[in-house]
Design a protein around this motif. Structure first.
Motif, PDB file in Angstrom:
ATOM      1  N   VAL A 344       9.366  -7.929  -2.288  1.00  0.00           N
ATOM      2  CA  VAL A 344       9.253  -6.802  -1.370  1.00  0.00           C
ATOM      3  C   VAL A 344      10.188  -7.125  -0.203  1.00  0.00           C
ATOM      4  CG1 VAL A 344       7.760  -5.486   0.173  1.00  0.00           C
ATOM      5  CG2 VAL A 344       6.885  -6.272  -2.048  1.00  0.00           C
ATOM      6  N   ASP A 345      11.067  -6.191   0.116  1.00  0.00           N
ATOM      7  CA  ASP A 345      12.108  -6.468   1.103  1.00  0.00           C
ATOM      8  C   ASP A 345      11.554  -6.826   2.471  1.00  0.00           C
ATOM      9  OD1 ASP A 345      14.205  -6.025  -0.694  1.00  0.00           O
ATOM     10  OD2 ASP A 345      14.225  -3.862  -0.301  1.00  0.00           O
ATOM     11  N   LEU A 346      10.535  -6.095   2.911  1.00  0.00           N
ATOM     12  CA  LEU A 346       9.964  -6.330   4.240  1.00  0.00           C
ATOM     13  C   LEU A 346       8.447  -6.207   4.179  1.00  0.00           C
ATOM     14  CD1 LEU A 346      12.336  -4.082   6.400  1.00  0.00           C
ATOM     15  CD2 LEU A 346      12.400  -6.558   6.241  1.00  0.00           C
ATOM     16  N   LEU A 347       7.763  -7.062   4.918  1.00  0.00           N
ATOM     17  CA  LEU A 347       6.328  -6.947   5.098  1.00  0.00           C
ATOM     18  C   LEU A 347       6.034  -6.915   6.580  1.00  0.00           C
ATOM     19  CD1 LEU A 347       6.207  -8.162   2.080  1.00  0.00           C
ATOM     20  CD2 LEU A 347       3.965  -8.945   2.774  1.00  0.00           C
ATOM     21  N   ILE A 348       5.125  -6.051   6.958  1.00  0.00           N
ATOM     22  CA  ILE A 348       4.619  -6.008   8.329  1.00  0.00           C
ATOM     23  C   ILE A 348       3.167  -6.469   8.268  1.00  0.00           C
ATOM     24  CG2 ILE A 348       4.180  -4.577  10.346  1.00  0.00           C
ATOM     25  CD1 ILE A 348       6.221  -2.567   9.240  1.00  0.00           C
ATOM     26  N   GLU A 349       2.842  -7.516   9.034  1.00  0.00           N
ATOM     27  CA  GLU A 349       1.473  -8.022   9.031  1.00  0.00           C
ATOM     28  C   GLU A 349       0.895  -7.938  10.429  1.00  0.00           C
ATOM     29  OE1 GLU A 349      -1.083 -11.643   7.088  1.00  0.00           O
ATOM     30  OE2 GLU A 349       0.775 -12.203   8.114  1.00  0.00           O
ATOM     31  N   ALA A 350      -0.273  -7.313  10.546  1.00  0.00           N
ATOM     32  CA  ALA A 350      -0.969  -7.197  11.820  1.00  0.00           C
ATOM     33  C   ALA A 350      -1.796  -8.453  12.065  1.00  0.00           C
ATOM     34  CB  ALA A 350      -1.878  -5.970  11.810  1.00  0.00           C
ATOM     35  N   PRO A 351      -2.176  -8.727  13.309  1.00  0.00           N
ATOM     36  CA  PRO A 351      -3.050  -9.872  13.580  1.00  0.00           C
ATOM     37  C   PRO A 351      -4.360  -9.812  12.790  1.00  0.00           C
ATOM     38  CG  PRO A 351      -2.111  -9.058  15.629  1.00  0.00           C
ATOM     39  CD  PRO A 351      -1.723  -8.077  14.556  1.00  0.00           C
ATOM     40  N   SER A 352      -4.799  -8.629  12.424  1.00  0.00           N
ATOM     41  CA  SER A 352      -6.023  -8.471  11.641  1.00  0.00           C
ATOM     42  C   SER A 352      -5.862  -8.917  10.196  1.00  0.00           C
ATOM     43  CB  SER A 352      -6.445  -6.994  11.637  1.00  0.00           C
ATOM     44  OG  SER A 352      -5.460  -6.208  10.973  1.00  0.00           O
ATOM     45  N   GLY A 353      -4.616  -9.115   9.758  1.00  0.00           N
ATOM     46  CA  GLY A 353      -4.356  -9.451   8.360  1.00  0.00           C
ATOM     47  C   GLY A 353      -3.956  -8.259   7.522  1.00  0.00           C
ATOM     48  N   ASP A 354      -4.010  -7.047   8.095  1.00  0.00           N
ATOM     49  CA  ASP A 354      -3.551  -5.862   7.369  1.00  0.00           C
ATOM     50  C   ASP A 354      -2.051  -5.955   7.137  1.00  0.00           C
ATOM     51  OD1 ASP A 354      -6.090  -4.820   7.317  1.00  0.00           O
ATOM     52  OD2 ASP A 354      -5.803  -3.508   9.049  1.00  0.00           O
ATOM     53  N   VAL A 355      -1.621  -5.410   6.002  1.00  0.00           N
ATOM     54  CA  VAL A 355      -0.232  -5.557   5.567  1.00  0.00           C
ATOM     55  C   VAL A 355       0.347  -4.210   5.172  1.00  0.00           C
ATOM     56  CG1 VAL A 355       1.236  -6.506   3.726  1.00  0.00           C
ATOM     57  CG2 VAL A 355      -0.462  -7.953   4.833  1.00  0.00           C
ATOM     58  N   VAL A 356       1.617  -3.991   5.541  1.00  0.00           N
ATOM     59  CA  VAL A 356       2.410  -2.869   5.049  1.00  0.00           C
ATOM     60  C   VAL A 356       3.628  -3.450   4.342  1.00  0.00           C
ATOM     61  CG1 VAL A 356       3.953  -0.978   5.745  1.00  0.00           C
ATOM     62  CG2 VAL A 356       1.691  -1.195   6.782  1.00  0.00           C
ATOM     63  N   GLY A 357       3.932  -2.927   3.155  1.00  0.00           N
ATOM     64  CA  GLY A 357       5.108  -3.367   2.423  1.00  0.00           C
ATOM     65  C   GLY A 357       6.201  -2.308   2.466  1.00  0.00           C
ATOM     66  N   ILE A 358       7.450  -2.749   2.558  1.00  0.00           N
ATOM     67  CA  ILE A 358       8.579  -1.816   2.653  1.00  0.00           C
ATOM     68  C   ILE A 358       9.687  -2.261   1.715  1.00  0.00           C
ATOM     69  CG2 ILE A 358      10.344  -0.799   4.154  1.00  0.00           C
ATOM     70  CD1 ILE A 358       8.468  -1.278   6.508  1.00  0.00           C
ATOM     71  N   GLU A 359      10.089  -1.376   0.817  1.00  0.00           N
ATOM     72  CA  GLU A 359      11.283  -1.572   0.001  1.00  0.00           C
ATOM     73  C   GLU A 359      12.404  -0.731   0.592  1.00  0.00           C
ATOM     74  OE1 GLU A 359      12.498  -3.195  -2.878  1.00  0.00           O
ATOM     75  OE2 GLU A 359      10.873  -4.547  -2.313  1.00  0.00           O
ATOM     76  N   VAL A 360      13.638  -1.207   0.492  1.00  0.00           N
ATOM     77  CA  VAL A 360      14.773  -0.517   1.097  1.00  0.00           C
ATOM     78  C   VAL A 360      15.805  -0.212   0.025  1.00  0.00           C
ATOM     79  CG1 VAL A 360      16.556  -0.615   2.872  1.00  0.00           C
ATOM     80  CG2 VAL A 360      14.365  -1.783   3.246  1.00  0.00           C
ATOM     81  N   ALA A 383      -7.928  -3.857   0.071  1.00  0.00           N
ATOM     82  CA  ALA A 383      -8.019  -3.063   1.304  1.00  0.00           C
ATOM     83  C   ALA A 383      -7.070  -3.567   2.391  1.00  0.00           C
ATOM     84  CB  ALA A 383      -9.459  -3.070   1.816  1.00  0.00           C
ATOM     85  N   ARG A 384      -6.652  -4.830   2.318  1.00  0.00           N
ATOM     86  CA  ARG A 384      -5.715  -5.348   3.332  1.00  0.00           C
ATOM     87  C   ARG A 384      -4.358  -4.639   3.250  1.00  0.00           C
ATOM     88  NH1 ARG A 384      -4.640 -11.458   2.946  1.00  0.00           N
ATOM     89  NH2 ARG A 384      -3.220 -10.881   4.650  1.00  0.00           N
ATOM     90  N   PHE A 385      -4.025  -4.145   2.085  1.00  0.00           N
ATOM     91  CA  PHE A 385      -2.751  -3.445   1.900  1.00  0.00           C
ATOM     92  C   PHE A 385      -2.932  -2.010   2.389  1.00  0.00           C
ATOM     93  CE2 PHE A 385       0.347  -0.956  -0.498  1.00  0.00           C
ATOM     94  CZ  PHE A 385       1.483  -1.738  -0.419  1.00  0.00           C
ATOM     95  N   LYS A 386      -2.408  -1.724   3.563  1.00  0.00           N
ATOM     96  CA  LYS A 386      -2.637  -0.413   4.162  1.00  0.00           C
ATOM     97  C   LYS A 386      -1.739   0.659   3.575  1.00  0.00           C
ATOM     98  CE  LYS A 386      -5.276  -0.081   6.824  1.00  0.00           C
ATOM     99  NZ  LYS A 386      -6.746   0.050   6.656  1.00  0.00           N
ATOM    100  N   LEU A 387      -0.475   0.287   3.289  1.00  0.00           N
ATOM    101  CA  LEU A 387       0.485   1.287   2.828  1.00  0.00           C
ATOM    102  C   LEU A 387       1.727   0.577   2.306  1.00  0.00           C
ATOM    103  CD1 LEU A 387       0.418   4.494   3.099  1.00  0.00           C
ATOM    104  CD2 LEU A 387       2.126   4.199   4.884  1.00  0.00           C
TER     105      LEU A 387
END
Length: 416
Positions: A344-360, A383-387
């Motif tokens: 996955v090109d980019l991951l955004i992780e919040a302090p809560s552990g929630d994650v967003v994945g981004i392909e470009v 559930a940690r994978f938000k979007l």
């Protein structure tokens, strides 16, 4: 060009209201002095001293304690990395006077990794990063896409300009203020001069003066042609005739000078061996394009897909890096890759552990197979994978499965 409101200004004002000192760090000519001048004009830090001024710098070098005590406060000290000896003098002032907002420091080298500076001011100064303009800043939207994505909401875009050519100019222009209104030839000249200036003026402030700036410039050009690639120091060394330890040390200098951005691999126990090597990106897509000799026409050419993909990924990454400096959620950015070739090109992780994945993807259309890595993370993280989103150069936001969407690149700063 018209005055552009910087995304970090609000946070910087808040820091100056509660902390003894603040520091703006980022690339040379990214707008640090302009932002400091705006805050000076607003009365927050009414006194301004630049260490780029030869006489001012010499006075600080000759008598750091006397110079610091003589300053009218609150004060801006611009390009503070040029006299690191001044930091201990500022420390003494701040230790005796806890009044907030006494100093606003700016630096074109990474003050946090500069030991002479960082060791002097722990707990006394708060740092903010100022990068070249984000598209969100230029559009006047400020941008909140990181918060939006971590809330599980996709940017809804309809009727965006379609195709690689539609975003070619922003990609090859980048975000440096002085580069935006230039012709392609003028921009190329600007960036070549920019690299020479940074390596000539700022390198002695952060590194060994014996470092060959020509070799360093050659390494930067090579990394521009591989922007977004894994940090393979041995391969870079072979290409330049240097050993891998020297390459690694040179990379650290380029990072300190904000010419490179290092994206760390994301690691969690997903049941497979993961890549531990970071990726190295040029810190501005316009700088990368200039160093590889790519203008908007070449970027848009049908046979330049690999080049366009690298530059487009750099462009998208840096848009998110910039927005992360002012997002409400203090998120971290990573990438994911494992031995099974899932990535996955980019991951955004919040302090809560929630994650967003981004392909470009730089294309005008994308196949659902582009979301393979996103689907893997979704299924593993639950559930940690938000979007998950696939950023592309198409017209509309489209569904790609549960919690996964294809989103036009303008959704990163317009939202619709």
């Amino acid at each position: 060009m018209a005055l552009v409101r910087r995304g970090i200004e609000e946070e910087l004002r808040d820091i100056l209201s509660v902390s003894r000192a603040a520091a703006i760090v980022g690339p040379r000519q990214a707008g640090k002095s302009t932002l400091a001048e705006q805050l000076r004009a607003a009365g927050l830090v009414p006194n301004y001293y630049s260490l780029d001024n030869r006489q001012t710098r010499q006075a600080a070098l000759d008598d750091p304690d006397g110079f610091a005590l003589s300053l009218a406060r609150p004060a801006v000290i611009d390009e503070v990395q040029r006299v690191p000896e001044l930091m201990l003098s500022i420390k003494q002032i701040l230790d005796h006077d806890r009044t907030p907002g006494q100093f606003l420091l700016t630096g074109s080298a990474d003050l946090i990794t500069s030991r002479a500076i960082a060791d002097a001011l722990p707990g006394r100064v708060e740092y903010v990063n100022l990068w070249p303009f984000a598209q969100a800043e230029l559009a006047g939207t400020r941008g909140a896409v990181i918060d939006t994505l971590l809330a599980g909401e996709r940017p809804q875009v309809t009727g965006a300009p379609k195709g690689r050519a539609a975003v070619a100019e922003p990609v090859v222009a980048g975000g440096f203020p002085d580069a935006l209104d230039r012709t392609p030839a003028q921009r190329l000249r600007y960036f070549r001069s920019y690299v020479q200036t940074v390596l000539g003026r700022d390198l002695p402030d952060v590194g060994d003066v014996r470092v060959d700036s020509t070799k360093l410039a050659g390494l930067l050009a090579l990394l521009a042609a591989r922007t977004g690639g894994l940090a393979n120091y041995a391969a870079l060394g072979r290409a330049l005739g240097l050993d891998d330890k020297t390459i690694k040390a040179h990379v650290e200098l380029l990072l300190q000078l904000f010419l490179l951005y290092r994206l760390r691999p994301w690691s969690t126990n997903l049941g497979s061996r993961q890549v531990k090597t970071p990726k190295l990106f040029l810190a501005d897509s316009g700088l990368a394009a200039a160093l590889v000799g790519a203008d908007a026409s070449r970027y848009s050419a049908p046979d330049q897909g690999a080049l366009a993909g690298m530059l487009f990924e750099t462009f998208v990454l840096m848009e998110l890096v910039k927005q992360a400096t002012w997002s409400t959620t203090h998120a971290e950015l990573y990438f994911y890759r494992d031995s099974e070739k899932r990535e996955v090109d980019l991951l955004i992780e919040a302090p809560s552990g929630d994650v967003v994945g981004i392909e470009v993807k730089a294309g005008a259309s994308v196949d659902p197979s582009a979301s393979r890595g996103l689907r893997f993370l979704r299924d593993k993280l639950g559930a940690r994978f938000k979007l998950g989103i696939v950023v592309y150069c198409g017209e509309h936001t489209l569904p790609f499965g549960e919690r996964i969407w294809a989103v036009p690149v303008s959704g990163l700063w317009s939202g619709g």
